[in-house]
Design an enzyme around this catalytic site. Structure first.
Site, PDB file in Angstrom:
ATOM      1  N   HIS A   1       0.842  -1.187   0.000  1.00 14.52           N
ATOM      2  CA  HIS A   1       0.000   0.000   0.000  1.00 14.52           C
ATOM      3  C   HIS A   1       0.888   1.251   0.000  1.00 14.52           C
ATOM      4  O   HIS A   1       2.113   1.152   0.164  1.00 14.52           O
ATOM      5  CB  HIS A   1      -0.942   0.003   1.206  1.00 14.52           C
TER       6      HIS A   1
HETATM    7  P1  TYD Z   1      -1.803  -2.664   7.366  1.00 10.36           P
HETATM    8  O1  TYD Z   1      -1.325  -1.243   7.478  1.00 10.36           O
HETATM    9  O2  TYD Z   1      -2.512  -3.049   6.116  1.00 10.36           O
HETATM   10  O3  TYD Z   1      -0.595  -3.666   7.634  1.00 10.36           O
HETATM   11  P2  TYD Z   1       0.750  -3.991   6.781  1.00 10.36           P
HETATM   12  O4  TYD Z   1       1.090  -2.800   5.996  1.00 10.36           O
HETATM   13  O5  TYD Z   1       1.758  -4.276   7.824  1.00 10.36           O
HETATM   14  O6  TYD Z   1       0.511  -5.185   5.961  1.00 10.36           O
HETATM   15  O7  TYD Z   1      -2.712  -2.956   8.630  1.00 10.36           O
HETATM   16  C1  TYD Z   1      -3.225  -4.253   8.895  1.00 10.36           C
HETATM   17  C2  TYD Z   1      -4.497  -4.102   9.705  1.00 10.36           C
HETATM   18  O8  TYD Z   1      -4.243  -3.472  10.954  1.00 10.36           O
HETATM   19  C3  TYD Z   1      -5.559  -3.266   9.003  1.00 10.36           C
HETATM   20  O9  TYD Z   1      -6.818  -3.881   9.237  1.00 10.36           O
HETATM   21  C4  TYD Z   1      -5.533  -1.946   9.732  1.00 10.36           C
HETATM   22  C5  TYD Z   1      -5.025  -2.299  11.124  1.00 10.36           C
HETATM   23  N1  TYD Z   1      -4.184  -1.229  11.706  1.00 10.36           N
HETATM   24  C6  TYD Z   1      -4.703  -0.471  12.756  1.00 10.36           C
HETATM   25  O10 TYD Z   1      -5.846  -0.643  13.198  1.00 10.36           O
HETATM   26  N2  TYD Z   1      -3.905   0.510  13.293  1.00 10.36           N
HETATM   27  C7  TYD Z   1      -2.640   0.753  12.836  1.00 10.36           C
HETATM   28  O11 TYD Z   1      -1.938   1.661  13.350  1.00 10.36           O
HETATM   29  C8  TYD Z   1      -2.152  -0.030  11.730  1.00 10.36           C
HETATM   30  C9  TYD Z   1      -0.776   0.198  11.166  1.00 10.36           C
HETATM   31  C10 TYD Z   1      -2.963  -1.012  11.217  1.00 10.36           C
END
Ligand code: TYD
Length: 138
Positions: free
Chosen positions: A54
């Site tokens: 992302h």
């Molecule tokens: P995501 O940012 O997509 O993780 P990565 O980039 O590590 O693969 O986040 C995964 C899940 O966690 C998504 O459902 C959103 C949640 N999340 C939060 O609730 N708070 C946060 O600060 C972060 C980073 C993620």
């Protein structure tokens, strides 16, 4: 200001050497070019996992391998670069509008992220094509 890959760099963090164990500290707007509003970390990452996939519209981040190692691939829509993170006194600064993927996690690795804002789903581009359209518009 246009956010491009050349702004994304390793930042050397202060390190206090001590025979009892080393110490590193990070102050917002001092050692990182943003105010720190949030900290999160990835841990217990199974071998072969990929995270990220992302970009953020406005979020600034510093990514640190607190333990073990992993790779971060950054892509500004024009250039792409792979960074290997394996030092807890070294952080990778990622500016807004950069697509990122994390892979090659070693077992027991911990990825800590300092972020300039609280979590907001509306700040994400989760679709690469949408990210590319926004990049070329900017
Ligand atoms: P995501 O940012 O997509 O993780 P990565 O980039 O590590 O693969 O986040 C995964 C899940 O966690 C998504 O459902 C959103 C949640 N999340 C939060 O609730 N708070 C946060 O600060 C972060 C980073 C993620």
């Amino acid at each position: 200001m246009s956010f491009t890959l050349d702004l994304c760099k390793f930042i050397d963090l202060p390190k206090i050497h001590d025979p009892r164990g080393n110490l590193t500290f990070i102050e917002g707007n001092q050692h990182v070019p943003f105010d720190i509003q949030r900290v999160y970390y990835l841990y217990d990452v199974p071998g072969g996992s990929e995270r990220g996939g992302h970009a953020h519209k406005a979020l600034h981040q510093l990514i640190i391998a607190m333990s073990g190692s992993f790779d971060v691939v950054l892509d500004d829509g024009k250039d792409k670069k792979r960074f290997h993170l394996n030092r807890s006194y070294n952080g990778l600064y990622v500016c807004p509008m950069i697509w990122r993927e994390l892979d090659n996690f070693s077992s027991g690795s911990v990825c800590m992220v300092l972020a300039s804002n609280r979590y907001e789903e509306g700040d994400y581009y989760r679709d690469y094509a949408e990210f590319m359209r926004a990049r070329w518009k900017a």
